[in-house]
Motif scaffolding. Sequence first.
Motif, PDB file in Angstrom:
ATOM      1  N   ARG A  76      20.952  52.756  46.040  1.00 56.68           N
ATOM      2  CA  ARG A  76      20.334  52.591  44.724  1.00 56.68           C
ATOM      3  C   ARG A  76      20.651  51.229  44.105  1.00 56.68           C
ATOM      4  O   ARG A  76      19.827  50.647  43.410  1.00 56.68           O
ATOM      5  N   HIS A  77      21.852  50.764  44.378  1.00 63.75           N
ATOM      6  CA  HIS A  77      22.210  49.470  43.787  1.00 63.75           C
ATOM      7  C   HIS A  77      22.583  48.378  44.769  1.00 63.75           C
ATOM      8  O   HIS A  77      22.885  47.259  44.373  1.00 63.75           O
TER       9      HIS A  77
ATOM     10  N   GLU B  78       3.515  57.542  41.832  1.00 68.23           N
ATOM     11  CA  GLU B  78       4.806  58.199  41.669  1.00 68.23           C
ATOM     12  C   GLU B  78       5.682  57.982  42.911  1.00 68.23           C
ATOM     13  O   GLU B  78       6.900  57.911  42.828  1.00 68.23           O
ATOM     14  N   ILE B  79       5.030  57.863  44.053  1.00 67.89           N
ATOM     15  CA  ILE B  79       5.782  57.624  45.282  1.00 67.89           C
ATOM     16  C   ILE B  79       6.367  56.204  45.193  1.00 67.89           C
ATOM     17  O   ILE B  79       7.523  55.976  45.506  1.00 67.89           O
ATOM     18  N   TYR B  80       5.543  55.289  44.705  1.00 73.97           N
ATOM     19  CA  TYR B  80       6.020  53.919  44.527  1.00 73.97           C
ATOM     20  C   TYR B  80       7.265  53.952  43.644  1.00 73.97           C
ATOM     21  O   TYR B  80       8.287  53.356  43.939  1.00 73.97           O
ATOM     22  N   ASN B  81       7.155  54.644  42.516  1.00 76.63           N
ATOM     23  CA  ASN B  81       8.262  54.700  41.568  1.00 76.63           C
ATOM     24  C   ASN B  81       9.524  55.287  42.177  1.00 76.63           C
ATOM     25  O   ASN B  81      10.631  54.847  41.879  1.00 76.63           O
ATOM     26  N   TRP B  82       9.344  56.273  43.041  1.00 73.98           N
ATOM     27  CA  TRP B  82      10.519  56.883  43.668  1.00 73.98           C
ATOM     28  C   TRP B  82      11.217  55.841  44.535  1.00 73.98           C
ATOM     29  O   TRP B  82      12.431  55.737  44.568  1.00 73.98           O
TER      30      TRP B  82
ATOM     31  N   PHE C  36      13.753  48.145  47.759  1.00 73.91           N
ATOM     32  CA  PHE C  36      12.313  48.193  47.486  1.00 73.91           C
ATOM     33  C   PHE C  36      11.930  47.720  46.093  1.00 73.91           C
ATOM     34  O   PHE C  36      10.880  48.053  45.567  1.00 73.91           O
ATOM     35  N   ARG C  37      12.840  46.943  45.509  1.00 68.03           N
ATOM     36  CA  ARG C  37      12.479  46.406  44.207  1.00 68.03           C
ATOM     37  C   ARG C  37      12.013  44.972  44.435  1.00 68.03           C
ATOM     38  O   ARG C  37      11.727  44.252  43.509  1.00 68.03           O
ATOM     39  N   ARG C  38      11.958  44.596  45.726  1.00 63.29           N
ATOM     40  CA  ARG C  38      11.481  43.249  46.083  1.00 63.29           C
ATOM     41  C   ARG C  38      10.303  43.392  47.035  1.00 63.29           C
ATOM     42  O   ARG C  38      10.113  44.423  47.664  1.00 63.29           O
ATOM     43  N   ASN C  39       9.570  42.367  47.207  1.00 59.96           N
ATOM     44  CA  ASN C  39       8.430  42.362  48.116  1.00 59.96           C
ATOM     45  C   ASN C  39       7.527  43.599  47.997  1.00 59.96           C
ATOM     46  O   ASN C  39       7.169  44.218  48.982  1.00 59.96           O
ATOM     47  N   ALA C  40       7.182  43.917  46.779  1.00 60.97           N
ATOM     48  CA  ALA C  40       6.352  45.091  46.531  1.00 60.97           C
ATOM     49  C   ALA C  40       5.057  45.130  47.333  1.00 60.97           C
ATOM     50  O   ALA C  40       4.705  46.153  47.910  1.00 60.97           O
TER      51      ALA C  40
ATOM     52  N   GLN D 182      10.607  62.594  51.883  1.00 64.76           N
ATOM     53  CA  GLN D 182      11.728  62.873  51.010  1.00 64.76           C
ATOM     54  C   GLN D 182      11.293  62.798  49.538  1.00 64.76           C
ATOM     55  O   GLN D 182      11.602  63.659  48.742  1.00 64.76           O
ATOM     56  N   ALA D 183      10.521  61.766  49.241  1.00 68.88           N
ATOM     57  CA  ALA D 183      10.052  61.581  47.864  1.00 68.88           C
ATOM     58  C   ALA D 183       9.220  62.773  47.415  1.00 68.88           C
ATOM     59  O   ALA D 183       9.461  63.351  46.351  1.00 68.88           O
TER      60      ALA D 183
END
Lengths: 113, 307
Positions: A8-9, A38-42, A50-54, A24-25
């Motif tokens: 997560r971090h 919502e899958i993206y958000n998960w 996954f907070r990079r290269n979206a 899993q999501a």
Amino acid sequence: EDEFELYRHTDIRPPFTYATLIRQAIMTASERQLTLNEIYNWFTSTFAYFRRNAATWKNAVRHNLSLHKCFVRVENVKGAVWTVDEMEFQRRRSQKLTGSPTTMKPVPSSRAV
Amino acid sequence: LVSSLCSIPLASLPPLEWPMPNHTEHYELHIDVQPKPHHRAHYETEGSRGAVKAPTGGHPVVQLHGYKGKEPLGLQIFIGTADERILKPHAFYQVHRITGKTVTTTSLEKIVNGTKVLEIPLEPKNNMKAIIDCAGILKLRNADIELRKGETDIGRKNTRVRLVFRVHIPQPGGQHISLQAASHPIECSQRSAHELPLVEKQDMDGCSVLGGQQMILTGQNFSSDSRVIFMEKTQDGQQIWEMEATVDKDKSQPNLLFVEVPSYRELSVCHSVKVHFYVINGKRKRSQPQHFTFTPLSVPSIKTEPQ
DNA sequence: CGCTATGAAACAAATTTTCCT
DNA sequence: TTAGGAAAATTTGTTTCATAG
């Protein structure tokens, strides 16, 4: 559930395939179904990676959703949601295990091409 | 002049997402004239698209019954959700205060808390009745709202809203009685309003499990390829039955649909069954689910069915 | 070699936002 | 300001190609 806490971090790629993560999501959602968004958000809330290269991984997520038969799109009053055909998902997984090279290769006769 | 309406401190009022009755033993907040089912909202990049109107061309009307006081009260207005969940402020829409020239006969003011709230006077001299001609609807960009931390709703295909009205009536003890009334749903998307079928009236609300009867639907955006699907869901949302009804395409018109009710999946049920049906054009343009009840063939002993 | 997981992309269809009269 | 229409832009889904393991 919070087995991904480490990721997560910390910005390291989670050692799971997209298919596994998407499942899993979806299975984590209360109603066992999620919209693409919502899958993206998960993904972004669960993995720092996954907070990079979206653009890249989002494309991969969509790619996996429509490629694998285990992901089923269901329409409802609002847009559409994605669900998991658990039977189909388990099937892919078992094939990977029983289909191990050394155990079921019927001794291919060596032959020049 | 208008400032007195704000006499009740904002902080002491109940949150906008709290459920609230539209009446008590002594009072009732009633929507006399409902808004039109469609109202194209405007974006921040556009000019106003005017106030929400009534089907007749006028404006929605709200009235508080049972109030004996001499003091005017404030009627609050905000934009709420219109889905199957309980009412709450709509994250993707906001009320827009129309600063009409001669058209706007009411006064108002704006407050916020994540959602904009309009407040207009409800005066005894007007019989506590208010004409809502100053409420427009602003559309916020989906992407902007969705990235807000804590927001879980999705904007896509989430374009129906309801006008929500609230009054806080002062009581002797210094407390208040709060009432809330929500309008019928309003479709705010240009495209959806133009293409989604909308059922406004249905001939009957139910019939025997045998079906076979003709049901006449009145509404909008019906077309030659409109189909009607009956379905049943369990409490946890699992769909357990689906059946397409036959539509009389010859008689049907853009706002009229003649449907033959299909028979229920199980003819031997002992209790009436609540199901839904919806109209669908093409592959995705479907109306909101409508209610329908199938009644058992032989009713134990309650009452005799006519015919 | 055959197969799976990833990436990058071309395309199409559905939906949303911005622009124009 | 208000209305309508619709072009422009985004999203969501499908598919195809290529490549590393």
